[in-house]
Structure formats: structure tokens, C-alpha cells
Design an enzyme around this catalytic site. Structure first.
Site, short mmCIF file in Angstrom:
data_model
loop_
_atom_site.label_atom_id
_atom_site.label_comp_id
_atom_site.label_asym_id
_atom_site.label_seq_id
_atom_site.Cartn_x
_atom_site.Cartn_y
_atom_site.Cartn_z
N ARG A 75 -7.34 -3.34 -2.01
CA ARG A 75 -8.31 -3.66 -0.94
C ARG A 75 -7.60 -4.42 0.17
O ARG A 75 -6.78 -5.30 -0.12
CB ARG A 75 -9.44 -4.54 -1.49
CG ARG A 75 -10.33 -3.80 -2.45
CD ARG A 75 -11.55 -4.65 -2.82
NE ARG A 75 -12.46 -3.86 -3.64
CZ ARG A 75 -12.35 -3.73 -4.95
NH1 ARG A 75 -11.37 -4.34 -5.59
NH2 ARG A 75 -13.20 -2.98 -5.63
N ILE A 140 2.51 9.98 4.57
CA ILE A 140 2.32 11.07 5.55
C ILE A 140 3.17 10.81 6.79
O ILE A 140 3.28 11.67 7.65
CB ILE A 140 0.84 11.23 5.96
CG1 ILE A 140 0.34 10.02 6.77
CG2 ILE A 140 -0.05 11.47 4.75
CD1 ILE A 140 -0.93 10.30 7.54
N ASP A 141 3.75 9.61 6.90
CA ASP A 141 4.50 9.27 8.12
C ASP A 141 5.95 9.78 8.09
O ASP A 141 6.57 9.89 9.13
CB ASP A 141 4.52 7.75 8.33
CG ASP A 141 3.13 7.14 8.40
OD1 ASP A 141 2.18 7.88 8.72
OD2 ASP A 141 2.98 5.94 8.12
N GLY A 184 0.94 8.56 11.94
CA GLY A 184 2.40 8.56 11.81
C GLY A 184 3.05 7.23 12.15
O GLY A 184 4.26 7.09 12.10
N ARG A 185 2.25 6.25 12.55
CA ARG A 185 2.78 4.95 13.00
C ARG A 185 3.84 5.17 14.08
O ARG A 185 3.61 5.93 14.99
CB ARG A 185 3.34 4.14 11.83
CG ARG A 185 2.27 3.73 10.83
CD ARG A 185 2.77 2.65 9.91
NE ARG A 185 1.92 2.52 8.74
CZ ARG A 185 0.89 1.69 8.68
NH1 ARG A 185 0.59 0.91 9.69
NH2 ARG A 185 0.14 1.64 7.59
N ASP A 225 -4.40 29.00 29.88
CA ASP A 225 -5.19 27.94 30.51
C ASP A 225 -5.90 27.12 29.42
O ASP A 225 -6.95 26.56 29.63
CB ASP A 225 -6.18 28.49 31.54
CG ASP A 225 -7.18 29.44 30.91
OD1 ASP A 225 -7.08 29.71 29.68
OD2 ASP A 225 -8.09 29.92 31.62
N ARG A 260 -10.43 17.61 26.52
CA ARG A 260 -11.21 16.78 25.60
C ARG A 260 -10.21 16.10 24.65
O ARG A 260 -9.10 16.60 24.47
CB ARG A 260 -12.17 17.63 24.75
CG ARG A 260 -13.28 18.29 25.53
CD ARG A 260 -14.33 17.27 25.94
NE ARG A 260 -15.49 17.92 26.57
CZ ARG A 260 -15.59 18.20 27.86
NH1 ARG A 260 -14.60 17.90 28.69
NH2 ARG A 260 -16.68 18.77 28.35
N HIS A 266 -8.33 10.14 9.32
CA HIS A 266 -7.93 10.11 7.90
C HIS A 266 -8.01 11.45 7.19
O HIS A 266 -7.64 11.55 6.02
CB HIS A 266 -8.74 9.04 7.15
CG HIS A 266 -8.36 7.65 7.58
ND1 HIS A 266 -8.79 7.11 8.77
CD2 HIS A 266 -7.53 6.74 7.02
CE1 HIS A 266 -8.27 5.90 8.91
NE2 HIS A 266 -7.50 5.66 7.86
N GLN A 268 -6.05 13.57 7.77
CA GLN A 268 -4.61 13.87 7.58
C GLN A 268 -4.11 13.33 6.25
O GLN A 268 -3.06 13.71 5.76
CB GLN A 268 -3.79 13.24 8.72
CG GLN A 268 -4.08 13.88 10.06
CD GLN A 268 -3.69 12.99 11.23
OE1 GLN A 268 -2.62 13.14 11.79
NE2 GLN A 268 -4.56 12.06 11.60
O1 F6P Z 1 0.96 4.79 6.95
C1 F6P Z 1 -0.02 5.76 6.77
C2 F6P Z 1 -1.09 5.69 7.82
O2 F6P Z 1 -2.02 6.73 7.60
C3 F6P Z 1 -0.58 5.70 9.26
O3 F6P Z 1 -0.20 6.98 9.68
C4 F6P Z 1 -1.76 5.12 9.99
O4 F6P Z 1 -1.37 4.46 11.16
C5 F6P Z 1 -2.28 4.09 9.00
O5 F6P Z 1 -1.80 4.46 7.73
C6 F6P Z 1 -3.78 3.99 8.97
O6 F6P Z 1 -4.12 2.95 8.13
P1 F6P Z 1 -5.61 2.61 7.71
O7 F6P Z 1 -5.95 3.50 6.55
O8 F6P Z 1 -5.53 1.19 7.31
O9 F6P Z 1 -6.50 2.89 8.86
#
Ligand code: F6P
Length: 359
Positions: A75, A140-141, A184-185, A225, A260, A266, A268
Site C-alpha cells: 500500500r 513496463i518501463d 514509462g517514467r 490527415d 484530441r 493503468h 498498460q
Molecule cells: O513504474 C511503473 C509505472 O506504471 C510508471 O510507468 C508510472 O509512471 C507509474 O508506475 C504509475 O504509478 P502509480 O500506479 O502509482 O500511479
């Protein structure tokens, strides 16, 4: 007979359950006991430590492909390395973790984590003295030094690709552009890989400087376009604040480009684990179990040149760009970024994708 503890720490991703299930199975075939430590270090901070004992029914094979962690990831508000360091309680926190690990009578701990968790494990390694610490990289980063692959990345690229594939259809119908922000930070791997998969019009990543006017010209000269501008969450635009996709979207609107924004967020981090991630999980689990048999400790499993082997945690830590956290004393992480000679950068350019000012 050995007794091993498994824990998942940091952000979740697809493939965590697969690796847990493969570890349990390989351990039980050897007659070893497996326990799961719940909520990572949170579970170790409780008295008695919060754990489950694994048996053949705990995590069935058909559930092992599901995203999230069966063991949970902790947590945000709990006492952890970050909050302990911030409040001057790091020493006390480390002592508690060590006490719990000894109480659990473990021979080995398998820590499945990202670059933050692995860096913290190395920097606070005395916690694991006398035990075998084996780490498995997941994120995932794709920002972990010394490994070409991390568990969860392939599924994340697939999730993002599927999300953008759908957007592309509505983009075409309405002659408009979607500025889509990826996770991806500070590492652009997720955006770069998905961008190539979908044929994005532009991919903006933290590693490469971009020019807004060049981006606008590129979009205006596009043979279509409509299309997708993938924006990695780690980019910045001088003089602007807010979400990167919003900043770029405002610039495009001001230049008369109908667009847009879209935020897969999340999604991802979830999605049925792809076959590639399941195979990676199986390889890394197998490598970790062999490392325990070989009495290794303070190591991480890694894929290099298609081979899965262990590398030392020290090497992992020292090979990346080590950055101290400006807000939290005693916390340092080792990060990997896209290298300027990554072949995907040339491929993107050859596909006609704008990836920034590379020359
Ligand atoms: O490090 C994994 C990651 O999903 C990053 O890509 C993203 O910036 C971060 O964690 C999001 O974290 P949280 O789940 O705390 O929003």
C-alpha cells in the site's frame, strides 16, 4: 529441503503471477517449501509477518496468466523504504524486515521488482545477510540496467498497441489526431516500441529533444490527415506545466491541427500476459531456481544476447545512471534509458516517424 519466500514489490504488471506460479512449481518439484510474502515489505513489517504457504491449489495454472499480483504489491501509505527514510525510521524499518525474515526461517528470498526495489535491496543488503537474495526484474518501463528484457514490458506494449489501433480508426473517420500519453517514467522504451508497432506519426520520448515547430510541420506534411502522436509521460516542454499530452495538444490546436488527447493510463499495466512474457517468466523463474541451487546470492536474473543468466546486484546498481532522490535522504536508484544507438530509433526514422531532433 529449502524454504523459499517470494515477494512482489513496486508497481504491478502482467507476468507477475506467471513467474510466481513457475517458481512455485519448480521449487515443489525439488521438494522445497514456498511461502508468499503478502504486500512486499508491508507484510514483513507486521507481527507475525503476513504470508501464505503455497500448495498445488494456491495459484492454479489457468490463473497464472492474469495481470496483477496474487501476492499484492503493498500500500502506498504503508511504512516502506521511502516513507521510513523520509521520517528518519530507515534503521528501525530495516531491523524489522530482518527480524521477520529470520522468524520465517527462509533459506532464500526471491524478490520480483523494478529498478527502485532492486536498488533498495542492494543499498540495504544487510537485511538479507545469511540468506540467498535472488531478484527478478519486472517493469513496463524497461528501465532496468543490464537486462534486455523485463517481465511485463511485452504485455504493456501489446496493451498500448491495441489501445492505439482502436483510436486510429476513429481518428481516420474524423480526420483528426490523437495525442496519446504513455507511461514509462523517464524512459521512452514503451512509447518507442508501441509507436513503431502502430505506425505513429510522431513519438516524443524523454531521451531525445524535440522541437514543437518541427513536430507541427511534420504533421502538416503527413500523407494522412489523421494519426497518433505518442507522448511519453517523462517529456517536458520549457515554460509549460501539466500533463505532457495536454501541453502538446494545446500547441497543435493553436497551429490549427484538429486533435484530441487520450490516456491509456493503468490499462498498460494489465491485460492477459502475452506468450512472450509468459516464456520470459518461465526462463527467469528457472534461472532463479538454479541460482538458489548454485548457492548464489545478491544476484538478478537477466536476458543478454538471448541468454538468461544471473548478474550481480552490485553490477546492476553500478551499471545504470545512479540518481539520488532529491526529496528522500538515503534513497538512490539505478536507471537505464534508451541509448542513442538503439536500432529502433533508426527504424522509426526510416518509417517516417518524427522522433525529435536527432541530428
Ligand atoms: O513504474 C511503473 C509505472 O506504471 C510508471 O510507468 C508510472 O509512471 C507509474 O508506475 C504509475 O504509478 P502509480 O500506479 O502509482 O500511479
Amino acid at each position: 529441503m529449502k524454504r523459499i519466500g517470494i515477494m512482489t514489490t513496486g508497481g504491478d504488471c502482467s507476468g507477475l503471477n506467471t513467474v510466481i506460479q513457475r517458481l512455485y512449481r519448480a521449487a515443489s518439484l525439488r521438494g522445497w517449501q514456498t511461502i508468499g510474502i503478502l504486500d512486499g515489505t508491508d507484510g514483513l513489517c507486521e507481527t507475525p509477518p503476513r504470508i501464505i504457504e503455497f500448495n498445488d491449489n494456491t495459484l492454479p495454472i489457468e490463473a497464472a496468466r492474469l495481470a496483477g499480483s496474487f501476492l499484492h504489491n503493498g500500500r502506498a501509505q504503508a511504512l516502506n523504504f521511502e516513507t521510513a527514510a523520509k521520517t528518519g525510521k530507515l534503521e528501525k524499518f530495516n531491523k524489522q524486515l530482518r527480524k521477520s525474515l529470520l522468524e520465517l526461517k527462509l533459506d532464500a528470498v526471491i524478490l520480483i521488482g523494478g529498478n527502485g526495489s532492486l536498488s533498495l535491496a542492494w543499498c540495504n543488503r544487510e537485511i538479507y545477510n545469511g540468506l540467498q537474495l535472488i531478484c527478478i526484474p519486472k517493469t513496463i518501463d524497461m528501465d532496468i540496467p543490464l537486462t534486455d528484457k523485463t517481465i511485463g514490458f511485452n504485455t504493456a506494449v501489446q496493451q498500448l498497441t491495441s489501445f492505439c489501433d482502436q483510436l486510429m480508426l476513429t481518428a481516420r473517420s474524423h480526420h483528426r489526431w490523437f495525442v496519446t500519453q504513455t507511461m514509462g517514467r523517464d524512459c521512452g522504451q514503451l512509447a518507442l516500441n508501441a509507436g513503431i508497432a502502430i505506425g505513429a506519426t510522431a513519438i516524443l520520448i524523454p531521451e531525445i529533444k524535440f522541437d514543437v515547430d518541427s513536430l507541427i510541420n511534420h504533421i502538416k506534411k503527413s500523407p494522412t490527415d489523421y494519426g497518433i502522436i505518442l507522448v511519453s509521460e517523462g517529456i517536458s516542454l520549457r515554460g509549460h506545466s501539466g500533463k505532457p499530452a495536454d501541453m502538446i495538444s494545446r500547441k497543435l490546436t493553436a497551429a490549427g491541427i484538429m486533435n484530441r488527447t487520450a490516456y491509456p493510463e493503468h490499462t498498460q499495466r494489465v491485460g492477459d500476459t502475452t506468450a512472450a512474457d509468459r516464456i520470459l517468466a518461465a526462463r527467469m523463474a528457472d534461472c532463479a531456481i538454479h541460482a538458489i541451487e548454485n548457492n548464489e546470492t545478491y544476484v538478478m536474473t537477466a536476458i543478454n544476447d538471448c541468454t538468461c543468466k544471473t548478474v550481480s546486484l552490485q553490477q546492476f546498481f553500478e551499471s545504470g545512471e545512479v540518481t539520488p532522490d532529491p526529496n528522500i535522504p538515503d534513497i538512490k536508484t539505478s536507471d537505464a534509458y534508451i541509448s542513442p544507438d538503439d536500432p529502433l530509433l533508426d527504424i522509426a526514422t526510416d518509417m517516417g516517424i518524427y522522433i525529435g531532433e536527432t541530428k
